[in-house]
Design an enzyme around this catalytic site. Sequence first.
Site, PDB file in Angstrom:
ATOM      1  CD  GLU A  31      -0.805  -0.161  -1.454  1.00 38.87           C
ATOM      2  OE1 GLU A  31      -0.267  -0.626  -2.484  1.00 38.87           O
ATOM      3  OE2 GLU A  31      -2.044  -0.202  -1.261  1.00 38.87           O
ATOM      4  CE  LYS A  37      -7.836   0.366  -3.136  1.00 38.69           C
ATOM      5  NZ  LYS A  37      -6.860   0.238  -4.211  1.00 38.69           N
TER       6      LYS A  37
END
Length: 515
Positions: A205, A198
Amino acid sequence: MAPSPDISQIKRIGIVGAGNMGTMMSFGFSENGLDVSVWDVSDKNVDQAREMAGQTKTLQGKIDYFKDIHEFARSLDSQPRKIFIFSVTHGWPADSVLEKIKGDLREGDIILDGGNENYRNTERRQKELEPKGVKWIGMGVSGGYQSARCGPSMSPGGDKEAIEFVLPLLEKFSAKSAKDGKPCVQYIGPRGAGHYVKMVHNGIENGMLSAVCETWSFLHKSLGLSYDEIGDIFEKWNAEGELRSTYLVQIGSEICKMKKTPKGDQHGEGKGDGGYVLDDVLDKVVQDDDSSEGTLFWTVMDAAHRHVSAPTIAAGHFFRVASGNRAQRLKVADNLKIPAPRHVDVKDKDQLIETLRKAVYASFLCSFCQGLELIARASKDEGWDVNLGTCIQIWRAGCIIQEDHIADMLEPILLNAKEPIMNLKLVDEVAADLRNNFDALKQVTLKAVEWDSYVPAISASLEYLKYVGGGMLATQFMEAEMDFFGAHAYDRPNVRGEDPGKPTKGAHHYEWRPA
């Protein structure tokens, strides 16, 4: 761990944290038929969540709210195993909650930490709870608070048996791939693997976020396009080609077209008789400054620590770091008097926009390469055995880096690889796409330099491809200077055992200037 009960015996879960993410997760689980207990350190948050639940007509499972953490924990005692989901800020807030609730835990209980936590903290808590037989699962939750309600992407890591026990609940709650309907949640690996994946997801991202905002600025400030025109371009990009079904491009289109209204939203934001909501947004990204987010700079730090080149991700990070302290930046702007992005008249605007689309795609692909290579390196170092294809599968929906073309290309290659792929640029399909879009990166960067446009991530992607694909770099001279002042030694070209050789200290030193 106590003998495993059947997952059907779990009728209620406990959610720690009644902020945006925690509240939306409680609604999501309730809408899937599960009862939910909610506690937050802030009574105000609990009251607000209760009020929101009262206004929501789609809930199926019962949601109960608690201001006493022990009553909250006891609400799960009727089950053979308590399952908690933590949705709290990383670091000491999670530690403080764990300390409060530790006495209410018993062997077999499972805590799913859904916050953006540092993977080393996750591993520390796992060891801390081992003597009690309690399993702490580091579970990245992606997609923001909208996906937390409608189905997020999740990356649980830790004890495999515990994860497999809760997986049916998570699969029901998670986002589902539009391609094959599979849940966007799978066992990632042991110990801190889930939170690490993550963390890197958030690094990828931000490389993508930076490329998108640079593109918006290029289109608006240099090409002079209106917000609606840019929204139409993003909408078209999201519908076809290499940028199809890319979440950040899709929401970019919505942002560009969102106009103010006389009433604004439910909080009164975006209120006005004309204009765009985007014009109310200041240019400072402060999550790094106020420590509410740590995953991005952890990614940059770990890339350096593990010797993985990740300049697209790093450039996006330093761009937002520079944006955060606006007061200082305005003083520097006044002192430096650097030209602002300038508007230009372009003859073949449509062709340049198409070139820009290709450059954006290349930057996205660079960000994926850098992030996946970092995961591969960490997995090897830590013994996690993370399958990169699994990462792509859980990123197909419900997450911020959803990008269908890249997923379609990478998923079968990574899932079927006979051994771990440590360098994505050695995959023929990836190399072909990077090579075919290299000129677009170059052309956009050249125009941006000429027009003083901001392109840190796009230009970093260009330079990345140049130097990771370079046969003889300028670092030849760097190595010589380091040997000059530090006797760092060097290897010789075209010498067997030295060229290419291993990344270890060289065999030769020249006394450039006798001491």
